[in-house]
Design a protein around this motif. Structure first.
Motif, PDB file in Angstrom:
ATOM      1  N   GLY A  37       2.371  -4.625   7.992  1.00 36.52           N
ATOM      2  CA  GLY A  37       2.412  -3.225   8.182  1.00 36.52           C
ATOM      3  C   GLY A  37       1.414  -2.176   8.014  1.00 36.52           C
ATOM      4  O   GLY A  37       0.697  -1.348   8.673  1.00 36.52           O
ATOM      5  N   ASP A  66      -5.899   2.594  -3.501  1.00 36.36           N
ATOM      6  CA  ASP A  66      -5.146   3.651  -4.629  1.00 36.36           C
ATOM      7  C   ASP A  66      -4.974   2.965  -5.850  1.00 36.36           C
ATOM      8  O   ASP A  66      -4.032   2.182  -5.667  1.00 36.36           O
ATOM      9  CB  ASP A  66      -4.002   4.108  -3.821  1.00 36.36           C
ATOM     10  CG  ASP A  66      -3.312   5.338  -4.250  1.00 36.36           C
ATOM     11  OD1 ASP A  66      -4.044   5.798  -5.652  1.00 36.36           O
ATOM     12  OD2 ASP A  66      -2.351   5.917  -3.792  1.00 36.36           O
ATOM     13  N   TRP A 242      -0.600  10.808  -6.647  1.00 36.37           N
ATOM     14  CA  TRP A 242      -0.585  11.387  -5.152  1.00 36.37           C
ATOM     15  C   TRP A 242      -1.708  12.489  -5.121  1.00 36.37           C
ATOM     16  O   TRP A 242      -2.541  12.598  -4.554  1.00 36.37           O
ATOM     17  CB  TRP A 242       0.557  11.849  -4.683  1.00 36.37           C
ATOM     18  CG  TRP A 242       1.215  10.899  -3.948  1.00 36.37           C
ATOM     19  CD1 TRP A 242       2.151  10.110  -4.373  1.00 36.37           C
ATOM     20  CD2 TRP A 242       0.994  10.405  -2.488  1.00 36.37           C
ATOM     21  NE1 TRP A 242       2.906   9.251  -3.331  1.00 36.37           N
ATOM     22  CE2 TRP A 242       1.956   9.405  -2.193  1.00 36.37           C
ATOM     23  CE3 TRP A 242       0.045  10.740  -1.503  1.00 36.37           C
ATOM     24  CZ2 TRP A 242       1.844   8.763  -1.017  1.00 36.37           C
ATOM     25  CZ3 TRP A 242      -0.039  10.320  -0.407  1.00 36.37           C
ATOM     26  CH2 TRP A 242       0.918   9.121  -0.148  1.00 36.37           C
ATOM     27  N   GLY A 274       1.240   6.503   7.803  1.00 31.87           N
ATOM     28  CA  GLY A 274       2.861   6.244   8.216  1.00 31.87           C
ATOM     29  C   GLY A 274       3.603   7.440   8.091  1.00 31.87           C
ATOM     30  O   GLY A 274       3.424   8.404   7.391  1.00 31.87           O
ATOM     31  N   ILE A 277       4.804   9.062   4.717  1.00 30.42           N
ATOM     32  CA  ILE A 277       4.123   9.830   3.627  1.00 30.42           C
ATOM     33  C   ILE A 277       3.334  11.010   4.397  1.00 30.42           C
ATOM     34  O   ILE A 277       2.357  11.720   3.983  1.00 30.42           O
ATOM     35  CB  ILE A 277       2.878   8.970   3.111  1.00 30.42           C
ATOM     36  CG1 ILE A 277       1.962   8.231   4.356  1.00 30.42           C
ATOM     37  CG2 ILE A 277       3.407   8.002   2.371  1.00 30.42           C
ATOM     38  CD1 ILE A 277       0.441   7.564   3.588  1.00 30.42           C
ATOM     39  N   HIS A 281       0.880  14.593   3.414  1.00 28.96           N
ATOM     40  CA  HIS A 281      -0.394  14.831   3.931  1.00 28.96           C
ATOM     41  C   HIS A 281      -0.042  16.107   4.710  1.00 28.96           C
ATOM     42  O   HIS A 281      -1.215  16.872   4.990  1.00 28.96           O
ATOM     43  CB  HIS A 281      -0.470  13.890   5.003  1.00 28.96           C
ATOM     44  CG  HIS A 281      -1.225  12.662   4.340  1.00 28.96           C
ATOM     45  ND1 HIS A 281      -0.566  11.621   3.601  1.00 28.96           N
ATOM     46  CD2 HIS A 281      -2.569  12.256   4.046  1.00 28.96           C
ATOM     47  CE1 HIS A 281      -1.455  10.631   3.102  1.00 28.96           C
ATOM     48  NE2 HIS A 281      -2.492  10.970   3.631  1.00 28.96           N
ATOM     49  N   MET A 313       8.952  -3.679   7.083  1.00 25.71           N
ATOM     50  CA  MET A 313       8.115  -4.588   6.381  1.00 25.71           C
ATOM     51  C   MET A 313       7.411  -3.845   5.156  1.00 25.71           C
ATOM     52  O   MET A 313       6.735  -2.725   5.238  1.00 25.71           O
ATOM     53  CB  MET A 313       7.204  -5.102   7.444  1.00 25.71           C
ATOM     54  CG  MET A 313       6.362  -6.225   7.001  1.00 25.71           C
ATOM     55  SD  MET A 313       5.063  -6.736   7.922  1.00 25.71           S
ATOM     56  CE  MET A 313       5.955  -7.104   9.379  1.00 25.71           C
TER      57      MET A 313
HETATM   58  N1  MSP Z   1      -1.256   4.999  -1.936  1.00 23.61           N
HETATM   59  C1  MSP Z   1      -0.438   5.773  -0.873  1.00 23.61           C
HETATM   60  C2  MSP Z   1      -1.270   6.299   0.133  1.00 23.61           C
HETATM   61  C3  MSP Z   1      -2.266   7.439  -0.495  1.00 23.61           C
HETATM   62  S1  MSP Z   1      -3.097   8.106   0.713  1.00 23.61           S
HETATM   63  C4  MSP Z   1      -4.068   9.318   0.174  1.00 23.61           C
HETATM   64  C5  MSP Z   1       0.444   4.566  -0.167  1.00 23.61           C
HETATM   65  N2  MSP Z   1      -0.030   3.344  -0.379  1.00 23.61           N
HETATM   66  S2  MSP Z   1       0.683   2.267   0.489  1.00 23.61           S
HETATM   67  O1  MSP Z   1       0.189   1.192   0.266  1.00 23.61           O
HETATM   68  O2  MSP Z   1       2.276   2.224  -0.125  1.00 23.61           O
HETATM   69  O3  MSP Z   1       1.119   2.573   1.828  1.00 23.61           O
HETATM   70  C6  MSP Z   1      -0.105   2.805   2.924  1.00 23.61           C
HETATM   71  C7  MSP Z   1       0.372   2.746   4.213  1.00 23.61           C
HETATM   72  O4  MSP Z   1       0.874   1.723   4.796  1.00 23.61           O
HETATM   73  C8  MSP Z   1       1.141   4.096   4.564  1.00 23.61           C
HETATM   74  O5  MSP Z   1       0.796   5.081   5.571  1.00 23.61           O
HETATM   75  C9  MSP Z   1       2.526   3.402   5.102  1.00 23.61           C
HETATM   76  O6  MSP Z   1       3.310   3.933   5.932  1.00 23.61           O
HETATM   77  C10 MSP Z   1       1.769   2.091   5.603  1.00 23.61           C
HETATM   78  N3  MSP Z   1       2.895   1.029   5.727  1.00 23.61           N
HETATM   79  C11 MSP Z   1       3.412   0.382   4.658  1.00 23.61           C
HETATM   80  N4  MSP Z   1       4.455  -0.502   5.263  1.00 23.61           N
HETATM   81  C12 MSP Z   1       4.430  -0.339   6.707  1.00 23.61           C
HETATM   82  C13 MSP Z   1       4.998  -0.955   7.613  1.00 23.61           C
HETATM   83  N5  MSP Z   1       5.965  -1.889   7.339  1.00 23.61           N
HETATM   84  N6  MSP Z   1       4.869  -0.467   8.817  1.00 23.61           N
HETATM   85  C14 MSP Z   1       3.798   0.515   9.142  1.00 23.61           C
HETATM   86  N7  MSP Z   1       3.122   1.020   8.133  1.00 23.61           N
HETATM   87  C15 MSP Z   1       3.246   0.790   6.853  1.00 23.61           C
HETATM   88  O7  MSP Z   1       1.427   5.110   0.465  1.00 23.61           O
END
Ligand code: MSP
Length: 535
Positions: A37, A66, A242, A274, A277, A281, A313
């Motif tokens: 993902g 992060d 955040w 994604g 979030i 943003h 996922m």
């Molecule tokens: N740390 C925050 C983002 C901070 S940006 C200033 C965060 N991290 S995350 O690791 O949880 O997710 C990061 C990105 O991965 C998000 O855009 C989220 O939508 C994307 N994805 C996580 N799982 C996903 C899928 N299964 N499919 C597509 N994108 C996915 O949120």
């Protein structure tokens, strides 16, 4: 505010304001290895970065990790490691995975870097000084996995978080608050004036409707943990993760270190995120920027989720597929192509290996592979491997006209952030070229004007395809480039407007001037099939 893109050919609806192209991905929580993902987000952003480099823009492509907050502190504690030792290790998983996926980021930011602490403190101090921060008590249901508070009616049965399906915890804290509610009108005006600034339109509408329902002030500091950036005016507090994370987009362009550089890249930024979030943003982040005296970010591109049997996922649901080892098994280029061709940006998509293999066989092995091998074989057998000079084009040559049209449409699609369309059109071009060969049967011809003409046309298609497919399958594009005798890097081939015009042609005719290509006289290099068929 205008959306920046340099698109000399496209005649698209986006304004041409700058040839600086700043693109970002979210920075990832380092609580586990990157899964498919998150790899999907990276591939999208990488394709756009590569497209803009190839058309000559100066690109800055940022990703990172992060590393603060409760979730990370807990992950470290579970491994009996200090948070710093944990993030040092886990951050590398991301950098390593992105290098396996051939991600061409220009920078990798980590929120634990000293320059980032400095940047967050400076940014939030500016917000504080402008009077948008106040102190109050906060009580509420908190999901540690989201690092966010929820209202009771937003939680499912057993007060589980709607995203993570884990119980939320009741938290009571003395917090500093950001007066987000004061930005309702400003944000509504921002989006009314800039309807292209959130894509796709469905997400734009979602944000506008959230704004119309009204905004609540948000808690922006914590005293319950100390793994974070200290609040400069009250060091008992650390910033909520955040607020800390969003500022990375400014840290990386020198907010606290090289302030004169910031305006080179800001606010003409493209944040790829994604859909889960977008609130952060499209609401929090622009409001915080305005409060700190900066322009809000120019463009937010929200993609959908990669699903496994209908479920997102994710790390917390154990349906994740680890990105790097999976890509190594199925092939990096095949995976990148599948993500970009199969999924319309913004939509959710079920991921399956059967789907990937089907696309691989039909598009990569058959269509693209066939075109290259046919053309190479013909040049080898009919002209001893040296590409012949093209003879004058006959009037009414059907393939030439459609090549021009399709190439331009694909350019517009890349400029408009529509990878699936760009690749669909590019593969139509490949199909057209294969059909053109089948109709003309050059393998039955003797060397002469007609044969050299047909071969030149087919080679030009291959050359254009290498450029148009480069953002998705960079290594294959480079290999095609090499095999048709080009000794440059495909990514630098179009780095000035003159060269772009020469290849794609503003009027259309330039596309067939052999001297613009330098293909005649090149030696074709034979090689293995690009993509052997799979079962
Ligand atoms: N740390 C925050 C983002 C901070 S940006 C200033 C965060 N991290 S995350 O690791 O949880 O997710 C990061 C990105 O991965 C998000 O855009 C989220 O939508 C994307 N994805 C996580 N799982 C996903 C899928 N299964 N499919 C597509 N994108 C996915 O949120």
């Amino acid at each position: 505010m205008e959306i920046p893109t340099k698109s000399p050919l496209s005649g698209n609806t986006l304004a041409i304001v700058s040839n600086h192209f700043y693109i970002t991905t979210p920075i990832y929580y380092v609580n586990d290895k990157p899964h498919l993902g998150t790899a999907y987000t990276m591939v999208i952003a990488d394709a756009f970065a590569r497209w803009h480099r190839i058309i000559g823009d100066e690109v800055f492509f940022l990703t990172g990790t992060d590393e603060h907050g409760q979730k990370i502190a807990t992950a470290a504690a579970e491994k009996s490691l200090s948070p710093q030792a944990w993030v040092d290790e886990a951050s590398r998983w991301f950098a390593d995975a992105w290098s396996v996926l051939n991600i061409s980021n220009d920078a990798f930011i980590r929120t634990t870097e000293a320059r980032h602490h400095e940047s967050v403190r400076r940014f939030m101090q500016a917000v504080y000084d402008s009077g948008y921060i106040y102190k109050a008590n906060y009580e509420g249901w908190y999901c540690v996995a989201c690092e966010a508070y929820y209202l009771e009616d937003e939680l499912g049965e057993g007060r589980v978080c709607p995203q993570h399906k884990k119980p939320a915890e009741w938290m009571v804290e003395e917090n500093y608050f950001f007066a987000l509610s004061k930005f309702e009108e400003k944000l509504l005006k921002l989006y009314a004036d800039n309807p292209d600034s959130i894509a796709p339109l469905s997400r734009y509408n979602e944000i506008v409707s959230q704004l119309r329902q009204g905004l609540m002030d948000i808690s922006i500091t914590r005293t319950s943990i100390d793994w974070g950036v200290k609040v400069p005016w009250d060091e008992k507090h650390v910033f909520y993760v955040w607020c800390d994370a969003l500022v990375n987009y400014l840290t990386a362009i020198g907010y606290a270190t090289e302030e004169d550089k910031v305006s080179v890249w800001w606010p003409n930024v493209h944040h790829v995120v994604g859909k889960d979030i977008i609130k952060f943003h499209c609401i929090w982040w622009p409001a915080l920027c305005m409060a700190a005296g900066l322009e809000p970010p120019g463009h937010i591109l929200a993609h959908g989720w990669l699903l496994v049997s209908g479920e997102k996922m994710s790390k917390s649901r154990l349906n994740q597929i680890e990105a790097a080892s999976y890509a190594e098994r199925v092939g990096v280029e095949a995976l990148r192509y599948h993500f970009l061709r199969e999924i319309t940006l913004g939509a959710d998509a079920d991921f399956s290996e059967e789907g990937l293999t089907a696309r691989y066989n039909s598009d990569l092995a058959n269509n693209l592979g066939n075109l290259l091998s046919r053309v190479s074989t013909l040049v080898a057998s009919k002209y001893s491997g040296t590409i012949p000079a093209e003879s004058i084009c006959d009037q009414g040559c059907a393939m030439k006209q459609s090549v021009v049209t399709m190439a331009k449409e694909a350019v517009v699609a890349w400029n408009n952030f529509s990878p699936d369309q760009a690749l669909l059109i590019t593969w139509n071009l490949i199909r057209e070229a294969n059909a053109f060969l089948e109709t003309n049967e050059p393998w039955k011809m003797q060397p002469g004007d007609k044969l050299s003409h047909i071969l030149s046309d087919a080679l030009e298609v291959l050359q254009i395809v290498a450029v148009l497919a480069y953002p998705a399958i960079p290594d294959t594009a480079q290999e095609i480039w090499r095999r048709i005798g080009m000794d440059t890097g495909v990514e630098t081939s179009l780095s000035d407007v003159k060269a772009i015009n020469a290849v794609f042609g503003n009027g259309g005719e330039a596309i067939y001037q052999p001297e613009a290509y330098g293909l005649a006289g090149n030696t074709i290099i034979a090689g293995e099939p690009l993509f052997p068929r799979r079962k």
